[in-house]
Design an enzyme around this catalytic site. Structure first.
Site, PDB file in Angstrom:
ATOM      1  N   CYS A   1       0.869  -1.185   0.000  1.00  0.00           N
ATOM      2  CA  CYS A   1       0.000   0.000   0.000  1.00  0.00           C
ATOM      3  C   CYS A   1       0.906   1.235   0.000  1.00  0.00           C
ATOM      4  CB  CYS A   1      -0.975  -0.025   1.178  1.00  0.00           C
ATOM      5  SG  CYS A   1      -0.175  -0.012   2.796  1.00  0.00           S
TER       6      CYS A   1
ATOM      7  N   ASN B   1       2.351   1.421   4.371  1.00  0.00           N
ATOM      8  CA  ASN B   1       2.648   0.140   5.047  1.00  0.00           C
ATOM      9  C   ASN B   1       2.350   0.203   6.544  1.00  0.00           C
ATOM     10  OD1 ASN B   1       5.559  -2.047   5.529  1.00  0.00           O
ATOM     11  ND2 ASN B   1       3.454  -2.622   5.170  1.00  0.00           N
TER      12      ASN B   1
ATOM     13  N   CYS C   1      -1.342   0.754   7.419  1.00  0.00           N
ATOM     14  CA  CYS C   1      -2.785   0.489   7.570  1.00  0.00           C
ATOM     15  C   CYS C   1      -3.209  -0.743   6.775  1.00  0.00           C
ATOM     16  CB  CYS C   1      -3.615   1.692   7.124  1.00  0.00           C
ATOM     17  SG  CYS C   1      -3.320   3.179   8.108  1.00  0.00           S
ATOM     18  N   ARG C   2      -3.309  -0.602   5.448  1.00  0.00           N
ATOM     19  CA  ARG C   2      -3.902  -1.672   4.656  1.00  0.00           C
ATOM     20  C   ARG C   2      -3.004  -2.883   4.456  1.00  0.00           C
ATOM     21  NH1 ARG C   2      -5.179   2.117  -0.249  1.00  0.00           N
ATOM     22  NH2 ARG C   2      -3.321   3.063   0.670  1.00  0.00           N
ATOM     23  N   SER C   3      -1.742  -2.662   4.034  1.00  0.00           N
ATOM     24  CA  SER C   3      -0.927  -3.844   3.713  1.00  0.00           C
ATOM     25  C   SER C   3      -0.544  -4.667   4.948  1.00  0.00           C
ATOM     26  CB  SER C   3       0.290  -3.483   2.859  1.00  0.00           C
ATOM     27  OG  SER C   3       1.140  -2.578   3.499  1.00  0.00           O
TER      28      SER C   3
ATOM     29  N   ASP D   1      -8.325   3.564   1.118  1.00  0.00           N
ATOM     30  CA  ASP D   1      -7.366   4.006   2.134  1.00  0.00           C
ATOM     31  C   ASP D   1      -8.131   4.479   3.389  1.00  0.00           C
ATOM     32  OD1 ASP D   1      -5.400   5.160   3.615  1.00  0.00           O
ATOM     33  OD2 ASP D   1      -4.701   6.533   2.051  1.00  0.00           O
TER      34      ASP D   1
END
Ligand code: 4NP
Length: 165
Positions: free
Chosen positions: A21, A24, A26-28, A136
């Site tokens: 993401c 690195n 939050c999402r990934s 996001d």
């Protein structure tokens, strides 16, 4: 071959999967945590990591809201540390999954020619979500992190099933 069907060739017997993401944090990391859990459940031997296309958060633990989300599902990600994606990742990993289009575009720009990694959007592994982004949640609320978790667990489950074949 449809986009969502992955193939691991003979030379790539042990898959290595990288989730990418922007920050690195939050999402990934949530994608990494969800996929580690699924890979364990399926008994898969897979190298798993995550990274960001940006470097602002390199060395930092995941966002507290991402940590809290994973914790709600029984997973501790407090020891994860952000890092920036690097060109060598395209050789190290067999599959690199971008969480959205901006990150996919940025990854394509730094990909080495003749690289090994299969590069796509993460949600492409879910047939009804091909082309979709994982939104996001950084400027969002707790519900947005819940939505991220729903997306990444759906993708993690589909990906584990594909790689288990
Ligand atoms: P991520 O979220 O890409 O899912 O880790 C973000 C983290 C940090 C920023 C943006 C998105 N930022 O602007 O610092």
């Amino acid at each position: 071959m449809p986009k969502h069907q992955l193939h691991v060739s003979q030379e790539e017997r042990i898959p290595a999967v990288l989730f990418v993401c922007l920050g690195n944090i939050c999402r990934s990391p949530l994608a990494e945590a969800a996929f580690r859990a699924e890979a364990d459940r399926f008994g898969l031997d897979i190298h798993i990591d995550s990274a960001g296309t940006g470097n602002w958060h390199a060395g930092s633990p995941p966002d507290p809201r991402a940590q809290a989300t994973a914790r709600r599902y029984g997973i501790d990600i407090s020891h994860y540390r952000a890092r920036q994606v690097e060109p060598e990742d395209f050789q190290r990993f067999t599959h690199i999954f971008a969480l959205d289009d901006d990150n996919l575009r940025n990854l394509r720009q730094i990909a080495l020619t003749g690289h090994r990694a299969h590069l796509s959007l993460l949600m492409d592994v879910v047939p009804e979500k091909v082309g979709a982004a994982v939104k996001d949640p950084y400027y969002g609320a707790d519900e947005d992190f819940e939505e991220t978790w729903r997306d990444v667990t759906q993708a993690a489950c589909a990906l584990a099933k594909m790689l288990a074949r």
